[in-house]
Scaffold this active site. Structure first.
Site, PDB file in Angstrom:
ATOM      1  N   SER A  79     -30.909 -26.580 -21.361  1.00 23.56           N
ATOM      2  CA  SER A  79     -31.597 -25.299 -21.164  1.00 23.56           C
ATOM      3  C   SER A  79     -30.669 -24.094 -21.148  1.00 23.56           C
ATOM      4  O   SER A  79     -31.115 -22.970 -21.355  1.00 23.56           O
ATOM      5  CB  SER A  79     -32.386 -25.330 -19.856  1.00 23.56           C
ATOM      6  OG  SER A  79     -31.506 -25.595 -18.784  1.00 23.56           O
ATOM      7  N   ASP A 109     -31.757 -17.367 -12.646  1.00 17.98           N
ATOM      8  CA  ASP A 109     -32.749 -18.209 -11.966  1.00 17.98           C
ATOM      9  C   ASP A 109     -32.011 -19.352 -11.264  1.00 17.98           C
ATOM     10  O   ASP A 109     -30.784 -19.341 -11.202  1.00 17.98           O
ATOM     11  CB  ASP A 109     -33.837 -18.661 -12.972  1.00 17.98           C
ATOM     12  CG  ASP A 109     -33.333 -19.685 -13.984  1.00 17.98           C
ATOM     13  OD1 ASP A 109     -32.173 -20.128 -13.890  1.00 17.98           O
ATOM     14  OD2 ASP A 109     -34.114 -20.051 -14.885  1.00 17.98           O
ATOM     15  N   HIS A 163     -29.652 -21.009 -14.211  1.00 14.02           N
ATOM     16  CA  HIS A 163     -29.049 -20.354 -15.388  1.00 14.02           C
ATOM     17  C   HIS A 163     -28.466 -18.984 -15.079  1.00 14.02           C
ATOM     18  O   HIS A 163     -29.068 -18.221 -14.322  1.00 14.02           O
ATOM     19  CB  HIS A 163     -30.112 -20.198 -16.479  1.00 14.02           C
ATOM     20  CG  HIS A 163     -30.863 -21.457 -16.746  1.00 14.02           C
ATOM     21  ND1 HIS A 163     -32.114 -21.689 -16.225  1.00 14.02           N
ATOM     22  CD2 HIS A 163     -30.523 -22.559 -17.442  1.00 14.02           C
ATOM     23  CE1 HIS A 163     -32.528 -22.900 -16.605  1.00 14.02           C
ATOM     24  NE2 HIS A 163     -31.579 -23.445 -17.342  1.00 14.02           N
TER      25      HIS A 163
END
Ligand SMILES: *[C@@H]1O[C@H](CO)[C@@H](O)[C@H](O)[C@H]1NC(C)=O
Ligand SMILES: *[C@@H]1O[C@H](CO)[C@@H](O)[C@H](O)[C@H]1NC(C)=O
Ligand SMILES: *[C@@H]1O[C@H](CO)[C@@H](O)[C@H](O)[C@H]1NC(C)=O
Length: 361
Positions: free
Chosen positions: A38, A326, A329
């Site tokens: 991600s 977040d 990340h």
């Protein structure tokens, strides 16, 4: 017929050195192919049945393209590196438009929650594990060869391959409270399993003709808001036990990369030490212009690290003051700084050379 002719004309231009000047930004490599999780997923999970997706606000709040599926307020590290390399945004493999001319400057296979191991990230639902990302690349080669014909191998050989995997094998597998594999493997044995599987995966790429590798190690996982919350850091200081675990993996990874550099003929494996870079920024965050290095800009719970960034949350006002966007990340601001380190390199963080030198070789 005329359009077909134009199509081939366009290609020959693109392939010859002459064509470079009319490709935006004058690409220093013909293409970049991207594998990972991600941290660099441009939206491959958008249509998968999974909680690991980011195709809603406030993700993309500061990104020119808006919300795309990237887990960031702005661009990922790959986006910013691509910019420095003079490449356009590399399209997501799962985007239905990623065919034909769109794949000529690279494809991004990275998938949120994925890992080196097939079952990593199961807790989130569907994702594309590394082995499947590699199969997808093989499909891309088939499509490229319908366009590039006998120039395909040369295209692959000159392109840059960005490979960053492994974080989720710890965060969303080994370190989970009910992890089965945690009981079956000692930390040492688990690391060896990952290295052995990852080594096989890199060799698969080499056997398909890949020669310019950029391997990114695991960043300081013990410092992300998710781990501060999960491992109950009271002060917001990084969780040392987690950082030690991934540091051990990184040491083994470096050994393998050194070995491949020596053994696999005519190839270069660049190793970017994302761990040391990340630790340095977090420890000296004020020097890099940040005001907060341990709380997420968008998320819920302790350190805003317990609940993913969801549409119900209002993100922090000024994203460039935060290291973390977040629970998992970093922000666009962090990625911009990291991309410069990655591209230009410095003695501490880049081995054996930097990306700029690699693409020019
Ligand atoms: C992972 O799954 C793929 C099928 O998607 C399979 O081809 C591959 O062999 C599996 N890898 C391992 C290590 O079992
Ligand atoms: C790549 O795909 C082709 C065509 O589908 C297949 O024949 C070949 O076995 C695959 N190669 C590898 C190394 O997976
Ligand atoms: C956001 O933070 C950065 C870094 O502290 C600062 O330079 C910038 O002026 C701030 N922007 C706004 C709109 O407050």
């Amino acid at each position: 017929m005329a359009s077909l002719f134009f199509f081939f004309f366009f290609f020959c231009q693109l392939l010859s050195g002459l064509g470079r000047s009319f490709v935006a930004g004058a690409g220093q490599v013909p293409a970049m192919f991207v594998f990972g999780d991600s941290l660099i997923d441009p939206g491959n999970n958008n249509h998968l049945l999974t909680r690991a997706k980011a195709n809603f606000r406030p993700h993309g709040i500061d990104f020119p393209e808006g919300t795309t599926g990237r887990f960031c307020n702005g661009g990922t590290l790959v986006d910013h590196l691509g910019y420095l390399l003079g490449l356009p945004l590399i399209p997501a493999f799962n985007n239905p438009d990623t065919h034909g001319i769109a794949i000529l400057q690279g494809v991004n296979y990275a998938s949120a929650a994925s890992g080196i191991l097939n079952d990593t990230g199961e807790n989130f639902g569907m994702r594309i594990p590394m082995d499947e990302q590699l199969q997808n690349f093989n499909a891309t080669i088939q499509e490229l060869s319908t366009m590039l014909l006998d120039k395909t191998q040369d295209h692959i050989r000159r392109s840059l391959f960005y490979v960053a995997q492994g974080s989720n094998d710890y965060i969303n597998n080994y370190l989970l409270p009910l992890s089965k594999i945690h009981y079956e493997y000692t930390p040492e044995a688990f690391t060896n399993l990952l290295i052995q599987q990852f080594g096989r995966q890199l060799k698969y790429l080499y056997d398909l003709g890949v020669r310019k590798f950029l391997i990114v190690n695991i960043s300081p996982t013990g410092c992300i808001p998710n781990q501060l919350a999960a491992q109950e850091s009271d002060t917001g200081a990084c969780v040392e036990s987690v950082n030690l675990l991934v540091s051990h993996y990184n040491r083994k990874l470096k050994e393998m990369v050194d070995q491949y550099n020596a053994q696999l003929k005519e190839s270069t494996f660049l190793y970017w030490d994302a761990f040391s870079f990340g630790i340095n920024v977090i420890q000296n965050y004020a020097n890099y212009g940040f005001k907060n290095q341990n709380t997420a800009c968008c998320g819920g719970g302790k350190w805003k690290g317990q609940i993913l960034c969801l549409p119900v949350f209002t993100p922090c006002q000024n994203r460039s003051e935060y290291v973390f966007w977040d629970p998992y990340h970093p922000t666009d601001a962090f990625n911009v700084i990291a991309s410069k380190d990655l591209y230009q390199g410095n003695l501490q963080a880049s081995f054996p050379r930097n990306v700029q030198q690699l693409v020019q070789s």
